[in-house]
Design an enzyme around this catalytic site. Structure first.
Site, PDB file in Angstrom:
ATOM      1  N   HIS A   1      -9.658  -0.278   2.849  1.00  0.00           N
ATOM      2  CA  HIS A   1     -10.459   0.147   4.002  1.00  0.00           C
ATOM      3  C   HIS A   1     -11.759  -0.644   4.109  1.00  0.00           C
ATOM      4  O   HIS A   1     -12.815  -0.104   4.416  1.00  0.00           O
ATOM      5  CB  HIS A   1     -10.720   1.649   3.947  1.00  0.00           C
TER       6      HIS A   1
ATOM      7  N   ASP B   1      -1.611  -0.490   5.161  1.00  0.00           N
ATOM      8  CA  ASP B   1      -2.042   0.903   5.182  1.00  0.00           C
ATOM      9  C   ASP B   1      -1.429   1.608   6.388  1.00  0.00           C
ATOM     10  O   ASP B   1      -0.903   2.724   6.268  1.00  0.00           O
ATOM     11  CB  ASP B   1      -3.574   0.999   5.218  1.00  0.00           C
TER      12      ASP B   1
ATOM     13  N   GLU C   1       2.274   3.757  -4.129  1.00  0.00           N
ATOM     14  CA  GLU C   1       1.699   2.429  -4.417  1.00  0.00           C
ATOM     15  C   GLU C   1       2.713   1.588  -5.193  1.00  0.00           C
ATOM     16  O   GLU C   1       2.929   0.409  -4.893  1.00  0.00           O
ATOM     17  CB  GLU C   1       0.402   2.560  -5.224  1.00  0.00           C
TER      18      GLU C   1
ATOM     19  N   ASP D   1      -4.620  -2.563  -3.093  1.00  0.00           N
ATOM     20  CA  ASP D   1      -5.894  -1.870  -3.272  1.00  0.00           C
ATOM     21  C   ASP D   1      -5.787  -0.810  -4.371  1.00  0.00           C
ATOM     22  O   ASP D   1      -6.698  -0.016  -4.569  1.00  0.00           O
ATOM     23  CB  ASP D   1      -6.413  -1.278  -1.962  1.00  0.00           C
TER      24      ASP D   1
ATOM     25  N   ASP E   1       0.841  -1.193   0.000  1.00  0.00           N
ATOM     26  CA  ASP E   1       0.000   0.000   0.000  1.00  0.00           C
ATOM     27  C   ASP E   1       0.875   1.242   0.000  1.00  0.00           C
ATOM     28  O   ASP E   1       2.028   1.210   0.436  1.00  0.00           O
ATOM     29  CB  ASP E   1      -0.926   0.019   1.224  1.00  0.00           C
ATOM     30  N   GLY E   2       0.297   2.319  -0.491  1.00  0.00           N
ATOM     31  CA  GLY E   2       0.927   3.624  -0.475  1.00  0.00           C
ATOM     32  C   GLY E   2      -0.004   4.628   0.164  1.00  0.00           C
ATOM     33  O   GLY E   2      -1.222   4.430   0.193  1.00  0.00           O
TER      34      GLY E   2
END
Length: 148
Positions: free
Chosen positions: A128, A138, A48, A73, A11-12
């Site tokens: 999320h 995250d 990302e 994501d 994740d970023g």
């Protein structure tokens, strides 16, 4: 997917876009090993991508790693590999369909080379949404965002 598959979540995050950003990755099911880092001025998409690049490097893709499944994501990341966007970019000298330089080519190029050198697949997960590993990466990415 079999027992020899390594599943890594990435994740970023960015505080402002552009702004200071962070990236994170962690191996399922328990989040170990993991890694994270940040940049003072970047974009969410760059973070990302950086998360995936750093994860694959750390896991030894292209050398000792077997099959690696990247779970992200980011549709930007997943769709690029699922739909093969990078093939046209590379064929066109890292230019997009509008003949403009591909955004983030400095990360895409080594990432594509690494993916091609190993056995890597991509899977999208909704962000999320309560996925514990997505929440973990995250949190790593957010924690790695440099203070303004």
């Amino acid at each position: 997917m079999d027992d020899s598959t390594i599943t890594v979540y990435t994740d970023g995050a960015c505080s402002g876009n552009p702004g200071p950003g962070g990236w994170g990755w962690a191996v399922a099911p328990d989040g170990e090993p993991h890694g994270s880092g940040g940049d003072d001025r970047t974009t969410n998409q760059r973070m990302e991508l950086q998360a995936v690049l750093e994860a694959l490097r750390a896991l030894g893709v292209g050398s000792e790693a077997g099959h690696v499944e990247v779970v992200s994501d980011s549709t930007y990341v997943v769709n690029c590999f699922r739909d093969g966007w990078w093939k046209n970019w590379r064929r066109n000298g890292w230019k997009n369909s509008k003949k403009q330089p591909v955004a983030n080519a400095d990360i895409w190029e080594p990432l594509v080379d690494l993916v091609e050198s190993g056995d890597v697949t991509f899977r999208w997960v909704k962000g999320h949404s309560g996925d514990p590993m997505n929440d973990r990466v995250d949190a790593l990415a957010v924690a790695a965002v440099p203070a303004k």
